[in-house]
Write a protein that holds these residues in place. Structure first.
Motif, PDB file in Angstrom:
ATOM      1  N   ILE A   1     -18.615 -13.445 -11.438  1.00  0.00           N
ATOM      2  CA  ILE A   1     -17.537 -12.495 -11.734  1.00  0.00           C
ATOM      3  C   ILE A   1     -16.242 -12.931 -11.055  1.00  0.00           C
ATOM      4  O   ILE A   1     -15.148 -12.827 -11.627  1.00  0.00           O
ATOM      5  N   LYS A   2     -16.354 -13.453  -9.842  1.00  0.00           N
ATOM      6  CA  LYS A   2     -15.172 -13.930  -9.113  1.00  0.00           C
ATOM      7  C   LYS A   2     -14.499 -15.087  -9.842  1.00  0.00           C
ATOM      8  O   LYS A   2     -13.291 -15.291  -9.745  1.00  0.00           O
TER       9      LYS A   2
ATOM     10  N   ARG B   1     -17.605 -11.273 -16.499  1.00  0.00           N
ATOM     11  CA  ARG B   1     -17.746  -9.841 -16.195  1.00  0.00           C
ATOM     12  C   ARG B   1     -19.179  -9.433 -16.482  1.00  0.00           C
ATOM     13  O   ARG B   1     -19.895 -10.099 -17.225  1.00  0.00           O
ATOM     14  N   MET B   2     -19.602  -8.315 -15.885  1.00  0.00           N
ATOM     15  CA  MET B   2     -20.959  -7.831 -16.112  1.00  0.00           C
ATOM     16  C   MET B   2     -21.109  -7.346 -17.554  1.00  0.00           C
ATOM     17  O   MET B   2     -20.232  -6.652 -18.088  1.00  0.00           O
TER      18      MET B   2
ATOM     19  N   ASP C   1     -14.807 -12.377 -24.465  1.00  0.00           N
ATOM     20  CA  ASP C   1     -14.733 -12.716 -23.054  1.00  0.00           C
ATOM     21  C   ASP C   1     -16.140 -13.031 -22.562  1.00  0.00           C
ATOM     22  O   ASP C   1     -17.136 -12.732 -23.208  1.00  0.00           O
TER      23      ASP C   1
ATOM     24  N   GLU D   1     -22.081 -12.042  -8.373  1.00  0.00           N
ATOM     25  CA  GLU D   1     -20.781 -11.811  -7.721  1.00  0.00           C
ATOM     26  C   GLU D   1     -19.871 -13.024  -7.845  1.00  0.00           C
ATOM     27  O   GLU D   1     -18.676 -12.896  -8.132  1.00  0.00           O
TER      28      GLU D   1
ATOM     29  N   ILE E   1     -19.490 -12.862 -20.523  1.00  0.00           N
ATOM     30  CA  ILE E   1     -20.305 -11.821 -19.891  1.00  0.00           C
ATOM     31  C   ILE E   1     -21.492 -12.455 -19.168  1.00  0.00           C
ATOM     32  O   ILE E   1     -21.922 -13.558 -19.494  1.00  0.00           O
TER      33      ILE E   1
END
Length: 462
Positions: free
Chosen positions: A100-101, A105-106, A4, A97, A6
Motif C-alpha cells: 500500500i505504501k 490499495r486494499m 488501480d 502495508e 489492488i
C-alpha cells in the motif's frame, strides 16, 4: 472501470505453512517490483515464479516466491502478481502495508472476481459459481458449482436467448415496415420455439428444489408433545448428548439446531419445545418458536408416544400444519416400552386418516435405544434422491431462480400475445422483456446495485 492496483490476502487468516497475497491492476508488476529483492520482475515472462525477499526499504520482511502473470491470460484479465510467504498473520500484515505504501490499495470484498466479470473474463453466473465452489460442503454441491463455473447455465441460457433474439429481430423489422403490413416472423414457427423455451425454463426452475437442498441443506423440524422424546432423538441422530434429556415435560424451552450430513447432504435438525397449551411464559415462547420452525421446514418429524397420545391428537396436528411442500414423517417412538413394534389400531387409524394425502410414512423407533434411526436416515436420504433431476444444469442460486420465473412469465405473455393477435409493437415489447430477464442471469442486463449485492458476499481476496 477503475484499474488501480489492488492487493489482498488470498489465503485464509491465521497461521499456516504458507500464505498468498494477490495483487492485480495496471501497476501490479511495477508496484511489486519496488518491494521485491530478486530478479527484475518488470522484465519477467508471464506465468513465471521467482525467488527472493520482500523488503521495506532496507528491512527484510520475509523470504518469498513471487509469481508473475501478464494480461490478458490472468484471472482478472489484468496484470497480476502472487506473493507466497511464510504463513504468519504478522508477515501478511507487513507485506500488505508495504504494498500500500508503494501504490496499491486494499481490495474490497469480491473485487478480484468483479474485475474478472467487468473485463469479460467470466460472466455473472460464473462469478457467483466461484463463491458457491468456495462454500461447497459436499460432493454434490462441488460438482454443481464446478459445472456452472465451466459455463453450464450460461450455455443453456445462450441457446434460449439466441432463438428468441432471432425472432425478436424479425418482429422489430416488421415495425420498420409497419405501413406495408408485412410479416417477417413466422408466427407458427415462433410459437413452436416458445413452447420449447417454456419447457426448458420449467425444467430449470424445477431443478431449483434439488439444487437448493444440496447447496443450502434441508431444514428438518422435530415436533411432538412434551416428553415425546424429541431431544433424545436429536442426540441419537448426532451420536452425542447435544440436548438435555429429562423425564420432566417441557425441558426444551428454546430451539436447538444441529447439522448432520447424510450421504453428502446437510440436514439441519431443529429440536423444538413440546407443543401444548401452557401458562408458563417462557415455555409459551418456545412453543411459538416451534410453530415458526414448522412454517420454514422442508421436513417435519412428528414424534408420538401412543401411551401419552391419541390418534385424534396426532391427526389434528398434522392436518393443521400440513402444506403441499412439507414432507411429514410420523415417528412412533418408545417402542422399547412395548416389547417391540407391531402395527395396532392406533397406527391403523393414522393411516386411514392421513395416508396418502398428508403423509405416507410411519417409522417405528426407540430414540432411547437408537432403534429405527438408520431407517429414518435412509428415508431422509431418499427425500433428496427423489428430487434428483435429469437436467445437466442444476439451479442453486435464488437470483437465477427468480430470473427464470420472470422469463417464463414473459414467454407465456408472448404466447398469449400471438394467440390474441395483438399488435406487432406489443409483441416486440414482450419479447424484449423475455430477453432481458434471461440476460440478467449471465449479467448482460444488470445494474450496479445488483452487482454490489452479489460481490459484497465474497471474501476479501477473491
Amino acid at each position: 472501470m477503475n484499474h488501480d492496483t489492488i492487493c489482498a490476502l488470498a489465503t485464509a487468516n491465521g497461521i499456516g505453512a504458507i500464505g498468498i497475497i494477490r495483487i492485480s491492476g495496471d501497476d501490479a508488476i511495477s508496484v511489486s517490483s519496488k518491494i521485491f529483492d530478486g530478479k527484475n520482475i518488470n522484465k519477467a515472462d508471464s506465468h513465471t515464479v521467482h525467488y527472493g525477499f520482500i523488503k521495506d526499504e532496507d528491512e527484510v520482511i520475509d523470504e518469498v516466491m513471487v509469481s508473475v502473470f501478464k494480461a490478458p491470460k490472468t484471472f482478472t484479465a489484468e496484470d497480476s502478481v502472487e506473493i507466497s510467504f511464510h504463513g504468519s498473520p504478522h508477515i501478511a500484515k507487513k507485506i500488505l502495508e508495504v504494498l500500500i505504501k508503494n501504490g496499491a490499495r486494499m481490495a474490497k470484498a469480491g473485487e478480484f472476481t468483479m474485475r474478472a466479470f467487468m473485463n469479460g473474463r467470466i460472466d455473472l453466473s460464473q462469478a457467483e459459481s466461484i463463491a458457491d465452489l468456495i462454500a461447497s460442503e459436499n460432493e454434490a454441491s462441488r460438482k454443481v458449482a464446478l459445472n456452472q463455473l465451466k459455463g453450464g447455465i450460461t450455455n443453456e441460457i445462450s441457446v434460449l436467448r439466441t432463438d428468441l433474439l432471432n425472432f425478436t429481430s424479425l418482429v422489430e423489422l416488421e415495425l420498420d415496415f409497419a405501413e406495408e403490413d408485412v410479416e417477417f416472423a413466422d408466427r407458427t414457427a415462433l410459437t413452436m420455439s416458445l413452447h420449447r423455451t417454456e419447457e426448458k425454463l420449467r425444467s430449470l426452475i424445477d431443478s431449483f428444489k434439488y439444487g437448493n437442498a444440496i447447496k443450502n441443506g434441508v431444514d428438518v423440524a422435530i415436533i411432538g408433545k412434551p416428553n415425546a422424546g424429541k431431544s433424545t432423538l436429536l442426540n441419537a441422530l448426532l451420536k452425542e448428548e447435544r440436548a438435555i434429556v429429562s423425564e420432566i415435560a417441557g425441558t426444551t424451552r428454546d430451539t436447538i439446531e444441529e447439522v448432520l450430513h447424510i450421504n453428502g447432504t446437510a440436514f439441519r435438525f431443529i429440536d423444538t419445545a413440546g407443543i401444548r397449551e401452557t401458562s408458563d411464559i417462557i415455555e409459551e415462547i418456545g412453543v411459538k418458536k416451534a410453530k415458526e420452525k414448522i412454517e420454514t421446514a422442508k421436513i417435519l418429524l412428528y414424534l408420538y408416544d401412543e401411551l401419552d397420545s391419541t390418534p385424534e391428537e396426532v391427526i389434528l396436528f398434522i392436518k393443521e400444519f400440513y402444506r403441499h411442500d412439507l414432507k411429514i414423517i410420523l415417528l412412533h417412538n418408545k417402542i422399547d416400552l412395548q416389547n417391540g413394534y407391531f402395527e395396532n389400531e392406533f397406527d391403523a387409524q393414522l393411516k386411514a386418516e392421513l395416508f396418502p394425502e398428508y403423509t405416507s410414512e410411519i417409522i417405528a423407533i426407540s430414540a432411547k435405544n437408537k432403534t429405527g434411526i438408520e431407517s429414518l436416515k435412509s428415508e431422509l436420504s431418499d427425500y433428496i434422491q427423489n428430487m434428483e433431476t435429469q437436467e445437466n444444469t442444476i439451479i442453486t442460486n435464488q437470483r437465477h431462480y427468480e430470473a427464470l420465473q420472470k422469463s417464463l412469465e414473459s414467454v407465456k405473455k408472448v404466447e398469449e400475445a400471438i394467440t390474441g393477435n395483438i399488435s406487432t409493437e406489443l409483441l416486440a415489447y414482450e419479447l424484449r422483456y423475455a430477453l432481458e430477464y434471461l440476460g440478467e442471469i449471465s449479467g448482460e442486463f444488470t445494474n450496479d446495485e445488483v452487482l454490489g449485492n452479489i460481490f459484497s458476499k465474497f471474501c476479501i481476496g477473491k
